[in-house]
Design an enzyme around this catalytic site. Structure first.
Site, PDB file in Angstrom:
ATOM      1  N   TYR A  49       0.846  -1.203   0.000  1.00 61.15           N
ATOM      2  CA  TYR A  49       0.000   0.000   0.000  1.00 61.15           C
ATOM      3  C   TYR A  49       0.885   1.258   0.000  1.00 61.15           C
ATOM      4  O   TYR A  49       0.658   2.207  -0.757  1.00 61.15           O
ATOM      5  CB  TYR A  49      -0.906  -0.047   1.232  1.00 61.15           C
ATOM      6  CG  TYR A  49      -1.564   1.250   1.587  1.00 61.15           C
ATOM      7  CD1 TYR A  49      -2.723   1.665   0.929  1.00 61.15           C
ATOM      8  CD2 TYR A  49      -1.011   2.074   2.570  1.00 61.15           C
ATOM      9  CE1 TYR A  49      -3.313   2.871   1.251  1.00 61.15           C
ATOM     10  CE2 TYR A  49      -1.597   3.277   2.893  1.00 61.15           C
ATOM     11  CZ  TYR A  49      -2.745   3.683   2.237  1.00 61.15           C
ATOM     12  OH  TYR A  49      -3.317   4.877   2.549  1.00 61.15           O
TER      13      TYR A  49
ATOM     14  N   GLU B  80       7.169   9.274  -7.599  1.00 61.40           N
ATOM     15  CA  GLU B  80       8.399   8.820  -8.254  1.00 61.40           C
ATOM     16  C   GLU B  80       8.245   8.933  -9.777  1.00 61.40           C
ATOM     17  O   GLU B  80       9.168   9.318 -10.487  1.00 61.40           O
ATOM     18  CB  GLU B  80       8.659   7.361  -7.855  1.00 61.40           C
ATOM     19  CG  GLU B  80       9.834   6.754  -8.589  1.00 61.40           C
ATOM     20  CD  GLU B  80      10.195   5.350  -8.097  1.00 61.40           C
ATOM     21  OE1 GLU B  80       9.535   4.856  -7.173  1.00 61.40           O
ATOM     22  OE2 GLU B  80      11.137   4.769  -8.652  1.00 61.40           O
TER      23      GLU B  80
ATOM     24  N   GLN C 115      14.854  21.119 -45.607  1.00 61.45           N
ATOM     25  CA  GLN C 115      13.466  20.983 -45.158  1.00 61.45           C
ATOM     26  C   GLN C 115      13.294  19.815 -44.174  1.00 61.45           C
ATOM     27  O   GLN C 115      12.565  19.917 -43.198  1.00 61.45           O
ATOM     28  CB  GLN C 115      12.536  20.785 -46.356  1.00 61.45           C
ATOM     29  CG  GLN C 115      11.088  20.935 -45.935  1.00 61.45           C
ATOM     30  CD  GLN C 115      10.135  20.617 -47.073  1.00 61.45           C
ATOM     31  OE1 GLN C 115      10.221  19.579 -47.718  1.00 61.45           O
ATOM     32  NE2 GLN C 115       9.229  21.523 -47.338  1.00 61.45           N
TER      33      GLN C 115
ATOM     34  N   GLN D 246      20.314  11.755 -34.828  1.00 60.00           N
ATOM     35  CA  GLN D 246      20.408  11.515 -36.279  1.00 60.00           C
ATOM     36  C   GLN D 246      20.845  12.796 -37.001  1.00 60.00           C
ATOM     37  O   GLN D 246      21.656  12.753 -37.923  1.00 60.00           O
ATOM     38  CB  GLN D 246      19.044  11.036 -36.804  1.00 60.00           C
ATOM     39  CG  GLN D 246      19.027  10.663 -38.267  1.00 60.00           C
ATOM     40  CD  GLN D 246      19.815   9.374 -38.550  1.00 60.00           C
ATOM     41  OE1 GLN D 246      20.145   8.621 -37.634  1.00 60.00           O
ATOM     42  NE2 GLN D 246      20.149   9.154 -39.809  1.00 60.00           N
TER      43      GLN D 246
END
Ligand SMILES: Cc1cc2nc3c(=O)[nH]c(=O)nc-3n(C[C@H](O)[C@H](O)[C@H](O)COP(=O)(O)OP(=O)(O)OC[C@H]3O[C@@H](n4cnc5c(N)ncnc54)[C@H](O)[C@@H]3O)c2cc1C
Length: 382
Positions: free
Chosen positions: A238, A247, A284, A341
Protein backbone atom coordinates in the site's frame (compact mmCIF):
# COMPACT_ATOMS: atom_id res chain seq x y z
CA UNK A 1 14.04 27.79 -21.62
CA UNK A 2 10.33 28.36 -21.34
CA UNK A 3 10.24 27.32 -17.69
CA UNK A 4 8.89 30.59 -16.37
CA UNK A 5 5.74 29.93 -18.40
CA UNK A 6 4.90 26.94 -16.25
CA UNK A 7 2.34 28.10 -13.69
CA UNK A 8 3.71 25.88 -10.93
CA UNK A 9 7.07 27.65 -11.19
CA UNK A 10 6.35 30.58 -8.91
CA UNK A 11 8.79 33.43 -8.28
CA UNK A 12 10.16 31.59 -5.27
CA UNK A 13 10.55 28.31 -7.17
CA UNK A 14 12.21 30.21 -10.01
CA UNK A 15 14.81 31.58 -7.60
CA UNK A 16 15.37 28.07 -6.26
CA UNK A 17 15.74 26.83 -9.84
CA UNK A 18 18.37 29.45 -10.54
CA UNK A 19 20.34 28.49 -7.43
CA UNK A 20 20.10 24.76 -8.22
CA UNK A 21 21.16 25.31 -11.82
CA UNK A 22 24.23 27.24 -10.69
CA UNK A 23 25.12 24.61 -8.09
CA UNK A 24 24.81 21.83 -10.69
CA UNK A 25 27.02 23.71 -13.15
CA UNK A 26 29.61 24.48 -10.49
CA UNK A 27 29.70 21.35 -8.33
CA UNK A 28 28.34 18.45 -10.38
CA UNK A 29 28.96 18.98 -14.09
CA UNK A 30 32.77 19.33 -13.80
CA UNK A 31 33.00 15.93 -12.06
CA UNK A 32 30.61 13.95 -14.24
CA UNK A 33 33.27 12.37 -16.49
CA UNK A 34 35.30 11.20 -13.50
CA UNK A 35 32.18 9.88 -11.75
CA UNK A 36 31.20 7.97 -14.87
CA UNK A 37 34.56 6.21 -14.73
CA UNK A 38 34.45 5.42 -11.00
CA UNK A 39 30.70 4.55 -11.18
CA UNK A 40 29.73 6.66 -8.23
CA UNK A 41 29.91 10.24 -6.97
CA UNK A 42 32.27 11.44 -4.26
CA UNK A 43 30.63 11.41 -0.87
CA UNK A 44 31.57 15.06 -0.54
CA UNK A 45 29.05 15.84 -3.31
CA UNK A 46 26.27 14.67 -1.00
CA UNK A 47 27.50 16.97 1.75
CA UNK A 48 27.73 19.93 -0.61
CA UNK A 49 24.25 19.27 -1.98
CA UNK A 50 22.99 19.20 1.61
CA UNK A 51 24.64 22.52 2.38
CA UNK A 52 22.86 24.32 -0.47
CA UNK A 53 19.45 22.85 0.26
CA UNK A 54 19.33 20.48 -2.68
CA UNK A 55 18.50 17.51 -0.45
CA UNK A 56 15.08 17.02 1.14
CA UNK A 57 13.94 20.35 -0.27
CA UNK A 58 10.29 19.37 0.20
CA UNK A 59 10.66 17.99 3.73
CA UNK A 60 9.38 20.27 6.52
CA UNK A 61 11.95 22.46 8.22
CA UNK A 62 11.25 20.87 11.61
CA UNK A 63 12.89 17.70 10.25
CA UNK A 64 15.81 19.58 8.75
CA UNK A 65 14.38 19.89 5.23
CA UNK A 66 13.89 22.93 3.04
CA UNK A 67 10.19 23.33 3.81
CA UNK A 68 9.34 23.45 0.11
CA UNK A 69 6.82 21.55 -1.99
CA UNK A 70 7.00 18.88 -4.66
CA UNK A 71 7.70 21.71 -7.12
CA UNK A 72 11.19 21.94 -5.62
CA UNK A 73 11.86 18.23 -6.18
CA UNK A 74 10.50 18.56 -9.71
CA UNK A 75 12.91 21.39 -10.43
CA UNK A 76 15.86 19.37 -9.18
CA UNK A 77 14.91 16.39 -11.35
CA UNK A 78 14.46 18.62 -14.38
CA UNK A 79 17.70 20.56 -13.91
CA UNK A 80 19.91 17.55 -13.22
CA UNK A 81 18.63 15.78 -16.28
CA UNK A 82 18.90 18.87 -18.46
CA UNK A 83 22.49 19.39 -17.32
CA UNK A 84 23.22 15.67 -17.85
CA UNK A 85 24.42 15.66 -14.23
CA UNK A 86 22.46 12.62 -13.17
CA UNK A 87 25.12 10.86 -11.11
CA UNK A 88 24.05 12.28 -7.75
CA UNK A 89 20.96 10.22 -6.94
CA UNK A 90 18.93 12.98 -5.32
CA UNK A 91 15.60 11.89 -6.75
CA UNK A 92 15.62 8.55 -4.99
CA UNK A 93 17.11 10.11 -1.85
CA UNK A 94 14.81 13.13 -1.44
CA UNK A 95 11.69 12.74 -3.54
CA UNK A 96 11.25 9.08 -2.69
CA UNK A 97 13.03 7.73 0.41
CA UNK A 98 12.65 10.87 2.54
CA UNK A 99 8.95 10.96 1.67
CA UNK A 100 8.40 7.35 2.71
CA UNK A 101 9.83 8.27 6.07
CA UNK A 102 7.91 11.54 6.30
CA UNK A 103 4.59 9.99 5.37
CA UNK A 104 4.71 6.62 7.10
CA UNK A 105 7.51 6.87 9.65
CA UNK A 106 6.93 7.24 13.37
CA UNK A 107 7.88 10.55 14.95
CA UNK A 108 11.06 8.96 16.31
CA UNK A 109 12.02 7.66 12.86
CA UNK A 110 11.49 11.06 11.26
CA UNK A 111 13.63 12.81 13.87
CA UNK A 112 16.32 10.18 13.66
CA UNK A 113 16.79 10.03 9.89
CA UNK A 114 15.43 13.05 8.05
CA UNK A 115 17.81 15.74 9.39
CA UNK A 116 20.81 13.55 8.53
CA UNK A 117 19.43 12.91 5.06
CA UNK A 118 18.88 16.63 4.55
CA UNK A 119 22.51 17.33 5.46
CA UNK A 120 23.77 14.57 3.17
CA UNK A 121 25.22 12.67 6.12
CA UNK A 122 23.01 9.70 5.30
CA UNK A 123 22.36 8.65 1.72
CA UNK A 124 19.00 7.00 1.08
CA UNK A 125 18.02 4.14 -1.22
CA UNK A 126 14.94 2.05 -1.84
CA UNK A 127 15.38 -1.65 -2.46
CA UNK A 128 12.35 -3.19 -4.13
CA UNK A 129 13.70 -5.09 -7.16
CA UNK A 130 15.19 -8.54 -6.88
CA UNK A 131 16.82 -10.80 -9.44
CA UNK A 132 13.50 -12.62 -9.80
CA UNK A 133 11.04 -9.80 -9.15
CA UNK A 134 10.94 -6.39 -10.80
CA UNK A 135 7.59 -5.53 -12.33
CA UNK A 136 5.86 -8.14 -10.20
CA UNK A 137 6.67 -6.65 -6.83
CA UNK A 138 4.27 -8.89 -4.95
CA UNK A 139 6.55 -11.79 -5.66
CA UNK A 140 9.59 -10.45 -3.79
CA UNK A 141 11.33 -13.20 -1.86
CA UNK A 142 13.36 -11.25 0.67
CA UNK A 143 12.04 -12.31 4.07
CA UNK A 144 11.92 -10.51 7.39
CA UNK A 145 11.11 -12.82 10.29
CA UNK A 146 10.38 -11.52 13.75
CA UNK A 147 12.60 -12.97 16.47
CA UNK A 148 12.08 -11.33 19.82
CA UNK A 149 12.77 -7.64 19.45
CA UNK A 150 14.36 -8.03 16.01
CA UNK A 151 13.61 -8.73 12.38
CA UNK A 152 15.95 -11.21 10.73
CA UNK A 153 16.29 -10.38 7.03
CA UNK A 154 17.41 -12.78 4.31
CA UNK A 155 17.44 -12.19 0.59
CA UNK A 156 18.99 -10.15 -2.19
CA UNK A 157 18.16 -7.04 -4.17
CA UNK A 158 19.41 -5.78 -7.50
CA UNK A 159 19.48 -2.59 -9.59
CA UNK A 160 19.45 -0.47 -6.43
CA UNK A 161 20.19 3.21 -7.12
CA UNK A 162 22.62 4.72 -4.56
CA UNK A 163 23.31 1.10 -3.61
CA UNK A 164 27.02 1.57 -3.06
CA UNK A 165 26.88 4.70 -0.92
CA UNK A 166 23.52 4.23 0.82
CA UNK A 167 23.50 4.45 4.61
CA UNK A 168 19.74 4.10 4.93
CA UNK A 169 17.82 1.63 2.81
CA UNK A 170 14.07 1.09 2.67
CA UNK A 171 14.00 -2.65 2.05
CA UNK A 172 10.84 -4.21 0.66
CA UNK A 173 10.36 -7.56 2.42
CA UNK A 174 7.81 -10.26 2.96
CA UNK A 175 6.73 -10.40 6.57
CA UNK A 176 4.02 -12.94 5.78
CA UNK A 177 4.56 -14.89 2.55
CA UNK A 178 1.06 -16.41 2.67
CA UNK A 179 -0.73 -13.07 2.45
CA UNK A 180 0.32 -11.85 -1.02
CA UNK A 181 0.35 -8.04 -1.20
CA UNK A 182 -0.79 -7.84 2.43
CA UNK A 183 2.33 -9.74 3.47
CA UNK A 184 4.68 -7.04 2.12
CA UNK A 185 6.33 -4.57 4.51
CA UNK A 186 9.11 -2.00 4.33
CA UNK A 187 11.94 -2.23 6.83
CA UNK A 188 14.36 0.69 7.07
CA UNK A 189 17.90 -0.55 7.45
CA UNK A 190 20.87 1.48 8.66
CA UNK A 191 23.87 -0.06 6.97
CA UNK A 192 26.74 1.20 9.18
CA UNK A 193 28.43 -1.81 10.79
CA UNK A 194 25.45 -4.00 9.98
CA UNK A 195 26.43 -7.65 10.26
CA UNK A 196 25.30 -9.88 7.40
CA UNK A 197 24.73 -6.96 5.03
CA UNK A 198 26.87 -6.91 1.91
CA UNK A 199 26.99 -4.81 -1.22
CA UNK A 200 27.68 -6.66 -4.44
CA UNK A 201 28.86 -5.25 -7.73
CA UNK A 202 28.22 -1.73 -8.87
CA UNK A 203 26.47 -2.69 -12.08
CA UNK A 204 27.90 -1.46 -15.34
CA UNK A 205 25.21 0.36 -17.30
CA UNK A 206 25.00 1.80 -20.81
CA UNK A 207 24.16 5.29 -19.48
CA UNK A 208 23.93 7.20 -16.21
CA UNK A 209 27.18 5.47 -15.37
CA UNK A 210 28.15 7.78 -12.53
CA UNK A 211 25.10 6.70 -10.54
CA UNK A 212 25.91 3.74 -8.27
CA UNK A 213 23.40 1.06 -9.15
CA UNK A 214 24.24 -1.98 -7.07
CA UNK A 215 23.33 -5.42 -5.82
CA UNK A 216 22.63 -5.86 -2.12
CA UNK A 217 22.70 -9.02 -0.02
CA UNK A 218 21.10 -9.72 3.33
CA UNK A 219 22.31 -12.77 5.18
CA UNK A 220 20.66 -13.12 8.61
CA UNK A 221 20.72 -9.35 9.02
CA UNK A 222 19.21 -8.40 12.39
CA UNK A 223 17.54 -5.03 12.84
CA UNK A 224 15.41 -3.86 15.77
CA UNK A 225 11.65 -4.16 15.28
CA UNK A 226 11.27 -0.39 15.41
CA UNK A 227 12.95 -0.34 11.98
CA UNK A 228 9.61 -1.30 10.43
CA UNK A 229 8.34 1.68 8.44
CA UNK A 230 5.24 2.78 10.30
CA UNK A 231 3.78 0.79 13.13
CA UNK A 232 1.99 -2.04 11.37
CA UNK A 233 3.24 -4.97 9.29
CA UNK A 234 1.76 -5.71 5.88
CA UNK A 235 1.42 -2.08 4.79
CA UNK A 236 4.38 -2.10 2.39
CA UNK A 237 2.53 -2.68 -0.84
CA UNK A 238 0.00 0.00 0.00
CA UNK A 239 2.83 2.40 0.91
CA UNK A 240 4.57 1.69 -2.40
CA UNK A 241 1.42 2.23 -4.44
CA UNK A 242 0.77 5.54 -2.66
CA UNK A 243 4.28 6.88 -3.27
CA UNK A 244 5.01 5.59 -6.76
CA UNK A 245 3.02 8.34 -8.55
CA UNK A 246 5.43 10.90 -7.08
CA UNK A 247 8.40 8.82 -8.25
CA UNK A 248 6.84 8.64 -11.71
CA UNK A 249 6.42 12.40 -11.92
CA UNK A 250 10.08 12.86 -11.04
CA UNK A 251 10.99 10.56 -13.95
CA UNK A 252 8.65 12.50 -16.26
CA UNK A 253 10.31 15.77 -15.22
CA UNK A 254 13.75 14.30 -15.93
CA UNK A 255 12.58 13.19 -19.36
CA UNK A 256 11.28 16.68 -20.05
CA UNK A 257 14.63 18.22 -19.08
CA UNK A 258 16.45 15.83 -21.41
CA UNK A 259 14.20 16.43 -24.41
CA UNK A 260 14.40 20.22 -24.05
CA UNK A 261 18.19 20.05 -23.78
CA UNK A 262 18.36 17.78 -26.84
CA UNK A 263 16.38 20.29 -28.86
CA UNK A 264 18.56 23.17 -27.76
CA UNK A 265 21.77 21.30 -28.55
CA UNK A 266 20.49 20.21 -31.94
CA UNK A 267 19.18 23.56 -33.09
CA UNK A 268 22.59 25.07 -32.29
CA UNK A 269 24.39 22.22 -34.05
CA UNK A 270 22.38 22.20 -37.28
CA UNK A 271 22.53 25.98 -37.53
CA UNK A 272 26.34 25.81 -37.67
CA UNK A 273 26.78 22.62 -39.66
CA UNK A 274 27.27 23.19 -43.37
CA UNK A 275 26.11 20.58 -45.89
CA UNK A 276 25.98 20.99 -49.66
CA UNK A 277 26.86 24.66 -49.32
CA UNK A 278 24.05 25.52 -46.92
CA UNK A 279 23.26 25.36 -43.23
CA UNK A 280 21.84 21.99 -42.18
CA UNK A 281 18.98 23.94 -40.62
CA UNK A 282 17.99 25.15 -44.08
CA UNK A 283 17.16 21.63 -45.24
CA UNK A 284 13.47 20.98 -45.16
CA UNK A 285 13.90 17.58 -43.53
CA UNK A 286 15.86 19.15 -40.67
CA UNK A 287 13.30 21.88 -40.14
CA UNK A 288 10.37 19.46 -40.26
CA UNK A 289 12.02 16.97 -37.91
CA UNK A 290 12.83 19.71 -35.42
CA UNK A 291 9.36 21.20 -35.79
CA UNK A 292 7.94 17.80 -34.86
CA UNK A 293 10.33 17.44 -31.93
CA UNK A 294 9.48 20.91 -30.66
CA UNK A 295 5.78 20.14 -30.89
CA UNK A 296 6.17 16.89 -28.94
CA UNK A 297 8.26 18.65 -26.28
CA UNK A 298 5.71 21.46 -25.99
CA UNK A 299 2.87 18.96 -25.60
CA UNK A 300 4.90 17.07 -22.99
CA UNK A 301 5.51 20.26 -21.03
CA UNK A 302 1.85 21.22 -21.13
CA UNK A 303 0.86 17.80 -19.81
CA UNK A 304 3.55 17.87 -17.11
CA UNK A 305 2.37 21.35 -16.08
CA UNK A 306 -1.16 20.05 -15.74
CA UNK A 307 0.06 17.06 -13.71
CA UNK A 308 2.15 19.34 -11.50
CA UNK A 309 -0.89 21.46 -10.70
CA UNK A 310 -2.66 18.26 -9.66
CA UNK A 311 0.29 17.01 -7.57
CA UNK A 312 0.46 20.31 -5.74
CA UNK A 313 -3.29 20.14 -5.04
CA UNK A 314 -2.88 16.54 -3.84
CA UNK A 315 -5.10 15.34 -6.68
CA UNK A 316 -2.81 13.48 -9.07
CA UNK A 317 -4.28 10.04 -9.75
CA UNK A 318 -1.98 7.02 -10.16
CA UNK A 319 -3.10 6.52 -13.76
CA UNK A 320 -2.37 10.14 -14.69
CA UNK A 321 1.11 9.83 -13.15
CA UNK A 322 1.54 6.64 -15.18
CA UNK A 323 0.53 8.51 -18.34
CA UNK A 324 3.05 11.26 -17.63
CA UNK A 325 5.80 8.73 -16.98
CA UNK A 326 5.32 6.62 -20.10
CA UNK A 327 4.52 9.50 -22.42
CA UNK A 328 7.44 11.71 -21.41
CA UNK A 329 10.03 8.93 -21.34
CA UNK A 330 8.81 7.58 -24.69
CA UNK A 331 8.88 11.05 -26.26
CA UNK A 332 12.28 11.87 -24.82
CA UNK A 333 13.74 8.70 -26.39
CA UNK A 334 12.11 9.51 -29.74
CA UNK A 335 13.16 13.15 -29.75
CA UNK A 336 16.71 12.42 -28.65
CA UNK A 337 17.02 9.73 -31.32
CA UNK A 338 15.88 12.17 -34.04
CA UNK A 339 18.23 14.82 -32.69
CA UNK A 340 21.14 12.41 -32.65
CA UNK A 341 20.41 11.52 -36.28
CA UNK A 342 20.66 15.20 -37.21
CA UNK A 343 24.17 15.25 -35.72
CA UNK A 344 25.32 12.60 -38.19
CA UNK A 345 28.48 10.76 -37.09
CA UNK A 346 29.16 13.37 -34.42
CA UNK A 347 26.01 12.26 -32.66
CA UNK A 348 27.59 8.90 -32.06
CA UNK A 349 30.64 10.43 -30.40
CA UNK A 350 30.53 10.56 -26.62
CA UNK A 351 32.08 14.01 -26.57
CA UNK A 352 28.83 15.40 -27.99
CA UNK A 353 26.09 16.02 -25.39
CA UNK A 354 23.47 14.37 -27.59
CA UNK A 355 25.25 11.03 -27.25
CA UNK A 356 25.11 11.22 -23.47
CA UNK A 357 21.47 12.30 -23.55
CA UNK A 358 20.77 9.27 -25.73
CA UNK A 359 22.25 6.69 -23.38
CA UNK A 360 20.88 8.42 -20.27
CA UNK A 361 17.33 8.56 -21.59
CA UNK A 362 16.80 4.89 -22.37
CA UNK A 363 16.34 3.72 -18.81
CA UNK A 364 13.38 6.06 -18.35
CA UNK A 365 11.19 3.57 -20.19
CA UNK A 366 12.28 0.77 -17.85
CA UNK A 367 12.60 1.93 -14.25
CA UNK A 368 10.04 3.38 -11.85
CA UNK A 369 7.71 0.73 -13.24
CA UNK A 370 8.25 -0.12 -16.91
CA UNK A 371 6.16 1.65 -19.52
CA UNK A 372 4.25 -1.57 -20.17
CA UNK A 373 3.26 -1.63 -16.49
CA UNK A 374 2.22 2.04 -16.81
CA UNK A 375 -0.12 1.07 -19.63
CA UNK A 376 -1.51 -1.77 -17.50
CA UNK A 377 -2.31 0.75 -14.76
CA UNK A 378 -3.99 3.08 -17.23
CA UNK A 379 -5.86 0.26 -18.96
CA UNK A 380 -7.42 -0.80 -15.64
CA UNK A 381 -9.24 2.53 -15.55
CA UNK A 382 -10.76 2.18 -19.03
C1 LIG B 1 19.36 2.10 -13.77
C2 LIG B 1 18.29 1.43 -12.96
C3 LIG B 1 18.03 1.89 -11.68
C4 LIG B 1 17.07 1.25 -10.89
N1 LIG B 1 16.88 1.66 -9.60
C5 LIG B 1 16.08 0.93 -8.78
C6 LIG B 1 15.99 1.23 -7.40
O1 LIG B 1 16.58 2.20 -6.90
N2 LIG B 1 15.24 0.43 -6.62
C7 LIG B 1 14.57 -0.65 -7.12
O2 LIG B 1 13.91 -1.34 -6.35
N3 LIG B 1 14.62 -0.95 -8.43
C8 LIG B 1 15.37 -0.22 -9.28
N4 LIG B 1 15.46 -0.53 -10.61
C9 LIG B 1 14.72 -1.69 -11.11
C10 LIG B 1 13.57 -1.34 -12.02
O3 LIG B 1 12.54 -0.74 -11.30
C11 LIG B 1 13.15 -2.63 -12.75
O4 LIG B 1 14.19 -2.95 -13.65
C12 LIG B 1 11.83 -2.49 -13.47
O5 LIG B 1 10.77 -2.35 -12.57
C13 LIG B 1 11.55 -3.72 -14.37
O6 LIG B 1 11.71 -4.90 -13.67
P1 LIG B 1 12.63 -6.07 -14.28
O7 LIG B 1 13.94 -5.46 -14.64
O8 LIG B 1 12.66 -7.19 -13.32
O9 LIG B 1 11.93 -6.51 -15.62
P2 LIG B 1 10.74 -7.54 -15.77
O10 LIG B 1 9.73 -7.31 -14.72
O11 LIG B 1 11.33 -8.90 -15.89
O12 LIG B 1 10.15 -7.11 -17.18
C14 LIG B 1 10.72 -7.49 -18.44
C15 LIG B 1 9.84 -6.96 -19.55
O13 LIG B 1 8.55 -7.53 -19.42
C16 LIG B 1 7.58 -6.53 -19.38
N5 LIG B 1 6.47 -6.92 -18.50
C17 LIG B 1 6.53 -7.31 -17.22
N6 LIG B 1 5.31 -7.55 -16.74
C18 LIG B 1 4.45 -7.29 -17.74
C19 LIG B 1 3.03 -7.33 -17.86
N7 LIG B 1 2.24 -7.65 -16.84
N8 LIG B 1 2.49 -7.03 -19.06
C20 LIG B 1 3.25 -6.67 -20.10
N9 LIG B 1 4.59 -6.61 -20.05
C21 LIG B 1 5.19 -6.90 -18.87
C22 LIG B 1 8.30 -5.30 -18.83
O14 LIG B 1 7.64 -4.14 -19.18
C23 LIG B 1 9.65 -5.45 -19.49
O15 LIG B 1 9.59 -4.91 -20.78
C24 LIG B 1 16.37 0.13 -11.42
C25 LIG B 1 16.62 -0.30 -12.72
C26 LIG B 1 17.57 0.32 -13.49
C27 LIG B 1 17.84 -0.21 -14.87
Amino acid sequence: MPTSQSPWITEEVLMFQDAIRKFIERELVPHEDRWWKQQHVDREAWHKAGEVGMLCASIPEEYGGGGGSFAHEAIIAYEQSRAMATSLGTNVHSAIVAHYILRYGTEAQKRRWLPKMARGEMVGAIAMSEPGAGSDLKSVKTRAVREGGHYVINGSKTFISNGLLADLICVVVKTDPDKGAKGVSIVVVETAGLEGFRRGRVLEKIGQKGQDTAELFFDNVRVPCDSLLGDEEGRGFYQLMQQLPQERMVIALGALGAMERALEETVAYVRDRRVFGASLLDMQNTRFKLAECKTHATVARAFVDDCMAKVLDGELSPETAAMAKWWCTQKSCEIIDECLQLHGGYGYMVEYPIARLYVNARVGKIYGGSNEIMKELIARTL
